[in-house]
Design a protein around this motif. Sequence first.
Motif, short mmCIF file in Angstrom:
data_model
loop_
_atom_site.label_atom_id
_atom_site.label_comp_id
_atom_site.label_asym_id
_atom_site.label_seq_id
_atom_site.Cartn_x
_atom_site.Cartn_y
_atom_site.Cartn_z
N ARG A 186 0.66 -1.30 -0.03
CA ARG A 186 0.06 0.11 -0.04
C ARG A 186 0.75 1.27 0.10
N THR A 187 2.02 1.10 0.04
CA THR A 187 3.20 2.21 -0.01
C THR A 187 3.67 2.32 -1.39
N PRO A 188 3.60 3.75 -2.01
CA PRO A 188 3.88 3.78 -3.37
C PRO A 188 5.20 4.08 -3.61
N PHE A 189 5.92 3.81 -4.91
CA PHE A 189 7.08 4.28 -4.93
C PHE A 189 6.91 5.74 -5.49
N ILE A 190 8.15 6.55 -5.12
CA ILE A 190 7.99 8.05 -5.40
C ILE A 190 9.20 8.67 -6.15
N THR A 191 8.83 9.51 -6.67
CA THR A 191 10.06 10.07 -7.55
C THR A 191 10.83 11.62 -7.18
N SER A 192 11.63 12.11 -7.83
CA SER A 192 12.11 13.34 -7.47
C SER A 192 12.40 14.22 -8.78
N ASP A 193 13.22 15.16 -8.25
CA ASP A 193 13.97 16.05 -9.48
C ASP A 193 15.08 15.66 -9.89
N ASP A 194 15.60 14.57 -9.40
CA ASP A 194 16.64 14.01 -9.96
C ASP A 194 16.53 12.41 -9.62
N PRO A 195 15.92 11.82 -10.40
CA PRO A 195 15.15 10.46 -10.35
C PRO A 195 16.28 9.18 -10.56
N ALA A 196 17.33 9.44 -11.52
CA ALA A 196 17.93 8.36 -11.98
C ALA A 196 19.17 8.03 -10.87
N ILE A 197 19.15 7.02 -10.30
CA ILE A 197 19.94 6.86 -9.24
C ILE A 197 21.24 5.55 -9.66
N LEU A 198 22.36 6.11 -9.14
CA LEU A 198 23.51 5.02 -9.52
C LEU A 198 24.11 4.98 -8.09
N THR A 199 24.10 3.70 -7.70
CA THR A 199 24.66 3.32 -6.09
C THR A 199 25.23 1.96 -6.42
N ASN A 200 25.79 1.61 -5.50
CA ASN A 200 26.60 0.13 -5.42
C ASN A 200 26.73 -0.48 -4.11
N ARG A 201 25.91 -1.45 -3.75
CA ARG A 201 25.59 -2.18 -2.57
C ARG A 201 27.32 -2.87 -2.14
N TRP A 202 27.76 -3.41 -3.30
CA TRP A 202 28.95 -4.24 -2.91
C TRP A 202 30.15 -2.96 -2.72
N TYR A 203 30.22 -1.98 -3.20
CA TYR A 203 31.01 -0.77 -2.93
C TYR A 203 30.93 -0.48 -1.29
N ASN A 204 29.69 -0.39 -0.88
CA ASN A 204 29.16 0.14 0.24
C ASN A 204 29.61 -0.79 1.35
N GLN A 205 29.56 -2.24 1.19
CA GLN A 205 29.62 -3.13 2.14
C GLN A 205 31.02 -3.96 2.00
N ASN A 206 31.63 -3.92 1.06
CA ASN A 206 32.91 -4.83 1.01
C ASN A 206 33.92 -3.72 1.73
N LYS A 207 35.02 -4.42 2.39
CA LYS A 207 36.02 -3.45 2.89
C LYS A 207 37.08 -2.95 1.79
N LEU A 208 37.17 -3.94 0.88
CA LEU A 208 38.24 -3.68 -0.33
C LEU A 208 37.75 -2.26 -0.90
N ALA A 209 36.59 -1.97 -1.11
CA ALA A 209 36.12 -0.90 -1.83
C ALA A 209 35.89 0.51 -0.83
N ARG A 210 35.90 0.33 0.38
CA ARG A 210 35.38 1.12 1.16
C ARG A 210 36.00 2.67 0.87
N GLY A 211 35.47 3.56 0.72
CA GLY A 211 35.93 4.86 0.69
C GLY A 211 36.40 5.23 -0.65
N ARG A 212 36.25 4.31 -1.80
CA ARG A 212 36.50 4.55 -3.07
C ARG A 212 35.32 5.15 -3.85
N SER A 213 35.42 5.98 -4.89
CA SER A 213 34.15 6.27 -5.60
C SER A 213 33.93 5.31 -6.62
N HIS A 214 32.64 5.21 -7.03
CA HIS A 214 32.42 4.22 -7.98
C HIS A 214 31.28 4.99 -9.16
N GLY A 215 31.24 4.11 -10.45
CA GLY A 215 30.60 4.85 -11.53
C GLY A 215 29.82 3.46 -11.99
#
Length: 364
Positions: free
Chosen positions: A165-194
């Motif tokens: 019953r909870t809708p997805f929302i959008t925004s004024d900058d809706p396209a997301i680039l993220t990275n769970r592996w970079y976030n959670q793996n110690k080898l990549a911690r602190g690095r920028s990702h693309g």
Amino acid sequence: MAQNKNQHYVPRCHLDAFSVNNNRKSINMFHILNGNRIQNAPIKGQCAKAYFYGKDLILERALQFPEGEYATVVREMSSPEFSLTPQHIGALKRFWLLQYHRTDAASRRTAMMMADQDDIVFRGNIPPEHQMSEQDIVHMGIRVSVRTLNVIEDLKVCLVRNVTRTPFITSDDPAILTNRWYNQNKLARGRSHGAGNSGALLMLPLSPAIYCIMYDGDVYNIANSAGWVVADKFSDVSSLNQLQIIKCQSTLYFDNWEKIDYIQQIRDDSISLRPNKRHEIVKMILAYTDEEGEHYRPFDGSEWDKSKPLILQARTHEGWPNRWPSFIRFRASPKIYTNGSETGFARRAVIESEFLGAGGFHLI
């Protein structure tokens, strides 16, 4: 008003899907910075600026094709017989790239990053020929989106069907680039990702009921049926909505005004996750050279010997959510490649395309 003066950096075809009662005229808004709430705001003026792409209208008209094919895909998804095809996937990838690079927020981030780089190189006295207008930066961003399509061609695509019953929302900058592996793996911690890195996750809400995820299939496993994932958990929907709060410039958009208390709550829970700075410039100086090539190290600038090569590395800060959707799971043996450089961790297809312009990669 002059024809096509009001030019959208988030197009109507995207915002219409989040309109009130699907009327394609009005939309609900929440400003995350000041808490202002606006019910039934006209879509016509949202995410638009006068002649954002230029008065000659060349680019404005050129954008009609990718927007049109995207609108067709979103419209066809409402059919019970809809099945995700390679043509749909291509249209969604082209639109994501365009949308990621075309917004007012994206152009502002690029302008600030370039200004910081030039300030270092020119010691605060930036020559006029290195100064770019807003339109120059917007045009550059769109050219980048066209040139980098091959970087994300290997990503798998799935659609998330929201049955809560909870809708997805959008925004004024809706396209997301993220990275769970970079976030959670110690080898990549602190690095920028693309988009070319291992573990890339490219995300875009398509409507209150449908969300698109493009993902590195060598790192993640997203169980799906004919390209569809069913989201039946409130926590999964909210984790995707949280990314909009972290990324957006200032404004969230949603269809159902009865959910305003939910919007307020998730904003309050997530606002601290937004990064204070969206980028940093790291100065790298030549440390040594060996048979593998040149090796650089970070330094603070005070020790810069101008006879030595200098590299400026722009690192972006997207911000991390405090939870990830439960259906995005790590593979038991992810395939991740590195050459030990600041390029970071890359996908095999991106290495083979030579987009990174570097060699010596090996599987970790």
